[in-house]
Design a protein around this motif. Structure first.
Motif, PDB file in Angstrom:
ATOM      1  N   TRP A  75       0.974  -1.058   0.102  1.00 14.95           N
ATOM      2  CA  TRP A  75      -0.090  -0.037  -0.123  1.00 14.95           C
ATOM      3  C   TRP A  75       0.888   1.136   0.045  1.00 14.95           C
ATOM      4  O   TRP A  75       1.917   1.270   1.023  1.00 14.95           O
ATOM      5  N   PHE A  76       0.614   2.155  -0.829  1.00  9.38           N
ATOM      6  CA  PHE A  76       1.675   3.185  -0.862  1.00  9.38           C
ATOM      7  C   PHE A  76       0.743   4.562  -0.294  1.00  9.38           C
ATOM      8  O   PHE A  76      -0.413   4.697  -0.382  1.00  9.38           O
ATOM      9  N   ARG A  77       1.586   5.633  -0.029  1.00 13.19           N
ATOM     10  CA  ARG A  77       1.138   6.847   0.686  1.00 13.19           C
ATOM     11  C   ARG A  77       0.104   7.531  -0.339  1.00 13.19           C
ATOM     12  O   ARG A  77      -0.623   8.158   0.222  1.00 13.19           O
ATOM     13  N   SER A  78       0.177   7.337  -1.515  1.00 11.74           N
ATOM     14  CA  SER A  78      -0.745   7.844  -2.462  1.00 11.74           C
ATOM     15  C   SER A  78      -2.177   7.406  -2.588  1.00 11.74           C
ATOM     16  O   SER A  78      -3.020   7.826  -3.145  1.00 11.74           O
ATOM     17  N   GLY A  79      -1.997   6.116  -1.795  1.00 14.84           N
ATOM     18  CA  GLY A  79      -3.468   5.575  -2.014  1.00 14.84           C
ATOM     19  C   GLY A  79      -3.684   4.341  -2.835  1.00 14.84           C
ATOM     20  O   GLY A  79      -4.309   3.562  -3.235  1.00 14.84           O
ATOM     21  N   ALA A  80      -2.541   4.227  -3.695  1.00 13.25           N
ATOM     22  CA  ALA A  80      -2.301   3.235  -4.706  1.00 13.25           C
ATOM     23  C   ALA A  80      -1.820   1.838  -3.917  1.00 13.25           C
ATOM     24  O   ALA A  80      -1.258   1.812  -2.761  1.00 13.25           O
ATOM     25  N   TYR A  81      -2.258   0.944  -4.656  1.00 17.18           N
ATOM     26  CA  TYR A  81      -1.984  -0.445  -3.790  1.00 17.18           C
ATOM     27  C   TYR A  81      -1.815  -1.673  -4.902  1.00 17.18           C
ATOM     28  O   TYR A  81      -2.070  -1.373  -6.010  1.00 17.18           O
ATOM     29  N   ARG A  82      -1.219  -2.766  -4.120  1.00 17.51           N
ATOM     30  CA  ARG A  82      -1.126  -3.980  -5.142  1.00 17.51           C
ATOM     31  C   ARG A  82      -1.301  -5.077  -4.153  1.00 17.51           C
ATOM     32  O   ARG A  82      -0.669  -5.137  -3.013  1.00 17.51           O
ATOM     33  N   PHE A  83      -2.047  -6.167  -4.469  1.00 23.78           N
ATOM     34  CA  PHE A  83      -2.490  -7.314  -3.785  1.00 23.78           C
ATOM     35  C   PHE A  83      -2.322  -8.502  -4.613  1.00 23.78           C
ATOM     36  O   PHE A  83      -3.038  -8.704  -5.669  1.00 23.78           O
ATOM     37  N   HIS A  84      -1.092  -9.095  -4.692  1.00 21.97           N
ATOM     38  CA  HIS A  84      -0.640 -10.067  -5.568  1.00 21.97           C
ATOM     39  C   HIS A  84      -0.676 -11.439  -5.041  1.00 21.97           C
ATOM     40  O   HIS A  84       0.075 -11.625  -4.173  1.00 21.97           O
ATOM     41  N   TYR A  85      -1.724 -12.393  -5.517  1.00 24.60           N
ATOM     42  CA  TYR A  85      -1.756 -13.640  -5.113  1.00 24.60           C
ATOM     43  C   TYR A  85      -0.823 -14.899  -6.060  1.00 24.60           C
ATOM     44  O   TYR A  85      -0.731 -14.382  -7.192  1.00 24.60           O
ATOM     45  N   SER A  86      -0.137 -15.647  -5.463  1.00 26.91           N
ATOM     46  CA  SER A  86       0.430 -16.768  -6.103  1.00 26.91           C
ATOM     47  C   SER A  86       0.290 -18.016  -5.280  1.00 26.91           C
ATOM     48  O   SER A  86       0.292 -17.822  -4.061  1.00 26.91           O
ATOM     49  N   ASP A  87       0.500 -19.059  -5.953  1.00 32.45           N
ATOM     50  CA  ASP A  87       0.164 -20.215  -5.181  1.00 32.45           C
ATOM     51  C   ASP A  87       1.199 -21.383  -5.718  1.00 32.45           C
ATOM     52  O   ASP A  87       1.900 -21.073  -6.551  1.00 32.45           O
ATOM     53  N   SER A  88       0.879 -22.424  -5.062  1.00 37.25           N
ATOM     54  CA  SER A  88       1.906 -23.551  -5.355  1.00 37.25           C
ATOM     55  C   SER A  88       1.626 -24.494  -6.631  1.00 37.25           C
ATOM     56  O   SER A  88       2.319 -25.133  -6.908  1.00 37.25           O
ATOM     57  N   ALA A  89       0.525 -23.865  -7.363  1.00 41.37           N
ATOM     58  CA  ALA A  89       0.014 -24.289  -8.622  1.00 41.37           C
ATOM     59  C   ALA A  89       0.378 -23.565  -9.600  1.00 41.37           C
ATOM     60  O   ALA A  89       0.118 -23.280 -10.878  1.00 41.37           O
ATOM     61  N   ASP A  90       1.259 -22.267  -9.266  1.00 46.33           N
ATOM     62  CA  ASP A  90       1.893 -21.514 -10.236  1.00 46.33           C
ATOM     63  C   ASP A  90       0.818 -20.482 -10.959  1.00 46.33           C
ATOM     64  O   ASP A  90       1.050 -20.328 -12.050  1.00 46.33           O
ATOM     65  N   ARG A  91      -0.159 -20.261 -10.242  1.00 45.22           N
ATOM     66  CA  ARG A  91      -1.011 -19.311 -10.759  1.00 45.22           C
ATOM     67  C   ARG A  91      -0.997 -17.889 -10.064  1.00 45.22           C
ATOM     68  O   ARG A  91      -0.490 -17.947  -8.750  1.00 45.22           O
ATOM     69  N   HIS A  92      -1.376 -16.774 -10.765  1.00 41.65           N
ATOM     70  CA  HIS A  92      -1.158 -15.583 -10.192  1.00 41.65           C
ATOM     71  C   HIS A  92      -2.511 -14.654 -10.386  1.00 41.65           C
ATOM     72  O   HIS A  92      -3.072 -15.010 -11.616  1.00 41.65           O
ATOM     73  N   TRP A  93      -2.785 -13.728  -9.686  1.00 35.37           N
ATOM     74  CA  TRP A  93      -3.836 -12.957  -9.957  1.00 35.37           C
ATOM     75  C   TRP A  93      -3.424 -11.571  -9.100  1.00 35.37           C
ATOM     76  O   TRP A  93      -2.804 -11.868  -8.110  1.00 35.37           O
ATOM     77  N   ARG A  94      -4.046 -10.437  -9.629  1.00 32.41           N
ATOM     78  CA  ARG A  94      -3.826  -9.200  -8.812  1.00 32.41           C
ATOM     79  C   ARG A  94      -4.804  -8.043  -8.772  1.00 32.41           C
ATOM     80  O   ARG A  94      -5.641  -7.898  -9.938  1.00 32.41           O
ATOM     81  N   PHE A  95      -5.233  -7.588  -7.702  1.00 31.46           N
ATOM     82  CA  PHE A  95      -5.813  -6.454  -7.575  1.00 31.46           C
ATOM     83  C   PHE A  95      -4.999  -5.177  -7.538  1.00 31.46           C
ATOM     84  O   PHE A  95      -4.415  -5.235  -6.454  1.00 31.46           O
ATOM     85  N   ASP A  96      -5.121  -4.100  -8.131  1.00 30.68           N
ATOM     86  CA  ASP A  96      -4.183  -3.023  -8.160  1.00 30.68           C
ATOM     87  C   ASP A  96      -5.111  -1.904  -8.246  1.00 30.68           C
ATOM     88  O   ASP A  96      -6.163  -1.672  -8.693  1.00 30.68           O
ATOM     89  N   ARG A  97      -4.485  -0.891  -7.831  1.00 27.08           N
ATOM     90  CA  ARG A  97      -4.721   0.721  -7.996  1.00 27.08           C
ATOM     91  C   ARG A  97      -3.587   1.355  -8.095  1.00 27.08           C
ATOM     92  O   ARG A  97      -2.911   1.420  -7.181  1.00 27.08           O
ATOM     93  N   HIS A  98      -3.565   1.938  -9.586  1.00 29.41           N
ATOM     94  CA  HIS A  98      -2.388   2.903  -9.582  1.00 29.41           C
ATOM     95  C   HIS A  98      -2.462   3.218 -11.119  1.00 29.41           C
ATOM     96  O   HIS A  98      -3.191   2.558 -11.823  1.00 29.41           O
ATOM     97  N   PRO A  99      -1.932   4.471 -11.414  1.00 24.06           N
ATOM     98  CA  PRO A  99      -2.028   5.231 -12.762  1.00 24.06           C
ATOM     99  C   PRO A  99      -1.346   4.192 -13.736  1.00 24.06           C
ATOM    100  O   PRO A  99      -0.326   3.578 -13.481  1.00 24.06           O
ATOM    101  N   ASN A 100      -1.737   3.703 -14.935  1.00 28.21           N
ATOM    102  CA  ASN A 100      -1.154   2.958 -15.733  1.00 28.21           C
ATOM    103  C   ASN A 100      -1.785   3.087 -17.354  1.00 28.21           C
ATOM    104  O   ASN A 100      -2.858   3.722 -17.263  1.00 28.21           O
TER     105      ASN A 100
END
Length: 159
Positions: A75-100
């Motif tokens: 979580w960044f001071r600007s209010g941006a964030y990143r929640f990155h999931y990874s698992d033992s089956a090598d799968r990933h997903w992310r909820f993010d908030r940031h300019p892009n």
């Protein structure tokens, strides 16, 4: 911050603005939310004791066939964030908030590999850190209980 447009866990090519430094007190509060609400959290620690950049939550089970999983949170001071999931089956997903350059400011990178080019608007509309943490937890918990990654980003403004 290296390159001015790169932050921990968010590749420079995914940022169109500076998100600032990590907000450690907010990440501590997020840690408390998960430790209080999720019995499968085995460990909740920071990547670095002296200069924390990322909260790492280790779970003793994962979604579906995954035996374990982890959420890496910044979580960044600007209010941006990143929640990155990874698992033992090598799968990933992310909820993010940031300019892009590729999606709305609040967005979701879908499994199995969370690529930047397929990010879609996030179902999480709240911006208060504890509510965002509860929303991600709720969506993770639903996926865990149904053993499916299919509906991670399909709630109506959780939590």
């Amino acid at each position: 911050m290296p390159g001015g447009n790169q932050s921990i866990g968010i590749p420079a090519g995914e940022l169109t603005g500076d998100v600032g430094p990590p907000d450690v007190p907010i990440m501590r509060a997020i840690r408390s939310v998960f430790q209080r609400d999720e019995p499968l959290v085995d460990d909740a620690s920071f990547d670095n004791v002296l200069q924390p950049q990322e909260l790492q939550l280790q779970f003793r089970d994962g979604i579906g066939t995954a035996e374990t999983c982890r959420l890496d949170i910044t979580w960044f001071r600007s209010g941006a964030y990143r929640f990155h999931y990874s698992d033992s089956a090598d799968r990933h997903w992310r909820f993010d908030r940031h300019p892009n350059p590729h999606s709305p400011e609040r967005h979701f990178h879908p499994p199995p590999d969370a690529p930047a080019h397929t990010a879609a608007g996030s179902c999480i509309e709240v911006v208060e850190p504890a509510l965002v943490a509860r929303a991600v937890h709720q969506l993770w918990r639903r996926a865990y209980e149904t053993e499916s990654l299919a509906n991670l980003n399909t709630a109506n403004n959780p939590p």
